[in-house]
Design a protein around this motif. Structure first.
Motif, PDB file in Angstrom:
ATOM      1  N   SER A  87       0.876  -1.173   0.000  1.00  0.00           N
ATOM      2  CA  SER A  87       0.000   0.000   0.000  1.00  0.00           C
ATOM      3  C   SER A  87       0.910   1.219   0.000  1.00  0.00           C
ATOM      4  CB  SER A  87      -0.912  -0.002   1.236  1.00  0.00           C
ATOM      5  OG  SER A  87      -1.771   1.120   1.226  1.00  0.00           O
ATOM      6  N   SER A  89       1.066   5.678   0.026  1.00  0.00           N
ATOM      7  CA  SER A  89       0.381   6.942   0.276  1.00  0.00           C
ATOM      8  C   SER A  89       1.352   8.097   0.065  1.00  0.00           C
ATOM      9  CB  SER A  89      -0.167   6.981   1.708  1.00  0.00           C
ATOM     10  OG  SER A  89      -0.890   8.171   1.931  1.00  0.00           O
ATOM     11  N   HIS A  90       0.810   9.217  -0.388  1.00  0.00           N
ATOM     12  CA  HIS A  90       1.598  10.437  -0.572  1.00  0.00           C
ATOM     13  C   HIS A  90       0.914  11.584   0.148  1.00  0.00           C
ATOM     14  CE1 HIS A  90       1.384   8.243  -4.478  1.00  0.00           C
ATOM     15  NE2 HIS A  90       2.683   8.236  -4.337  1.00  0.00           N
ATOM     16  N   THR A  91       1.698  12.515   0.565  1.00  0.00           N
ATOM     17  CA  THR A  91       1.204  13.805   1.021  1.00  0.00           C
ATOM     18  C   THR A  91       2.275  14.819   0.679  1.00  0.00           C
ATOM     19  OG1 THR A  91       0.135  14.966   2.868  1.00  0.00           O
ATOM     20  CG2 THR A  91       2.108  13.684   3.394  1.00  0.00           C
ATOM     21  N   ASP A 109      -1.874   5.308   5.178  1.00  0.00           N
ATOM     22  CA  ASP A 109      -2.182   6.652   4.713  1.00  0.00           C
ATOM     23  C   ASP A 109      -1.365   7.639   5.528  1.00  0.00           C
ATOM     24  OD1 ASP A 109      -3.817   8.279   2.849  1.00  0.00           O
ATOM     25  OD2 ASP A 109      -4.435   9.234   4.712  1.00  0.00           O
ATOM     26  N   GLU A 111      -0.844  12.034   5.961  1.00  0.00           N
ATOM     27  CA  GLU A 111      -1.314  13.386   5.640  1.00  0.00           C
ATOM     28  C   GLU A 111      -0.487  14.396   6.415  1.00  0.00           C
ATOM     29  OE1 GLU A 111      -3.601  14.308   3.428  1.00  0.00           O
ATOM     30  OE2 GLU A 111      -4.124  12.238   2.929  1.00  0.00           O
ATOM     31  N   CYS A 142      -7.051   9.536   8.088  1.00  0.00           N
ATOM     32  CA  CYS A 142      -6.049   8.543   7.682  1.00  0.00           C
ATOM     33  C   CYS A 142      -6.523   7.124   7.984  1.00  0.00           C
ATOM     34  CB  CYS A 142      -4.718   8.816   8.382  1.00  0.00           C
ATOM     35  SG  CYS A 142      -3.864  10.287   7.818  1.00  0.00           S
ATOM     36  N   GLU A 145      -8.949   6.154   5.222  1.00  0.00           N
ATOM     37  CA  GLU A 145      -8.207   5.884   3.981  1.00  0.00           C
ATOM     38  C   GLU A 145      -7.510   4.520   4.065  1.00  0.00           C
ATOM     39  OE1 GLU A 145      -7.611   7.371   1.022  1.00  0.00           O
ATOM     40  OE2 GLU A 145      -8.828   9.160   1.323  1.00  0.00           O
ATOM     41  N   THR A 146      -6.926   4.233   5.218  1.00  0.00           N
ATOM     42  CA  THR A 146      -6.230   2.960   5.416  1.00  0.00           C
ATOM     43  C   THR A 146      -7.197   1.783   5.303  1.00  0.00           C
ATOM     44  OG1 THR A 146      -4.535   3.991   6.798  1.00  0.00           O
ATOM     45  CG2 THR A 146      -4.879   1.618   7.089  1.00  0.00           C
ATOM     46  N   LYS A 149      -8.329   1.107   1.818  1.00  0.00           N
ATOM     47  CA  LYS A 149      -7.322   0.363   1.059  1.00  0.00           C
ATOM     48  C   LYS A 149      -7.300  -1.116   1.449  1.00  0.00           C
ATOM     49  CE  LYS A 149      -4.463   4.439   0.362  1.00  0.00           C
ATOM     50  NZ  LYS A 149      -3.193   5.117   0.662  1.00  0.00           N
ATOM     51  N   TYR A 194      -1.483   2.983   9.694  1.00  0.00           N
ATOM     52  CA  TYR A 194      -1.338   1.779   8.885  1.00  0.00           C
ATOM     53  C   TYR A 194      -1.981   0.597   9.592  1.00  0.00           C
ATOM     54  CZ  TYR A 194       2.759   0.952  11.879  1.00  0.00           C
ATOM     55  OH  TYR A 194       3.603   0.767  12.961  1.00  0.00           O
TER      56      TYR A 194
END
Length: 197
Positions: A87, A89-91, A109, A111, A142, A145-146, A149, A194
């Protein structure tokens, strides 16, 4: 673009990379040079090119120097061809990756800390959830989002995910009534969540 750190949690590996424009030199690495050329052909946005290259640079570090290709399924979930689940993620300025060979579903995720999350809180917070400040709102965001996913094939709505805060943090997929543990790292720059399933 420095590697911030790679660490293990249970049977998962988590990596964090700081993106900084102009600091990346791929001239000494054929794989990363090819990745950079591919990114420049694929994306017009410099920011997206940097994310693409940094994802692969971090993944290479996490895989002890092995060049591993990232593919995507029809849902957009990243896949690897070496038996690991992944998995990404970007921020702003950061890329985070979680990998596991044991767990068949991982999610992450990250942020950056900003008050912008307050503007969209009504879109993701449930009536039975409570967040008292920006940090707790970011943890909820987050976390959702996690979990999204983790259950990517189910295309969950954020309102179908309930974040449970107490002595530990978990989240429940309300459609399947499955609760998963969440692991949170929070500082003045970012919140990262996570989980493994």
């Amino acid at each position: 673009m420095p590697l911030l750190r790679i660490f293990k949690h249970d049977d998962a590996i988590i990596g964090l990379w700081e993106m900084a424009e102009g600091e990346f030199d791929s001239s000494n690495d054929d794989y990363l040079r090819d990745v950079q050329i591919t990114a420049e052909k694929k994306y017009k946005s410099k920011a997206r090119c940097m994310e693409y290259v940094c994802e692969r640079a971090l993944l290479k570090e996490m895989m002890n120097g092995d060049d591993v290709e990232i593919f995507h399924n029809e849902d957009g979930k990243p896949l690897l061809n070496n038996g690991f689940d992944i998995s990404i993620s970007h921020t702003r300025g950061l890329v985070a990756i979680i990998l596991s060979e044991k767990y068949k579903n991982v999610g992450i995720d990250i942020e950056y800390v900003s008050s912008r999350v307050e503007k969209i809180a009504s879109r993701f917070m449930r009536e039975d959830e409570r967040a008292d400040d920006i940090n707790s709102l970011l943890i909820h965001w987050c976390a959702k989002e996690t979990v999204y996913k983790l259950f990517s094939s189910e295309h969950l709505d954020f309102k179908n995910i309930k974040v449970n805060v107490g002595d530990s943090i978990s989240a429940t997929n309300m459609l399947d009534n499955v609760t998963v543990p969440l692991y949170v790292e929070s500082n003045s720059n970012y919140v990262m969540v996570y989980s493994m399933l």
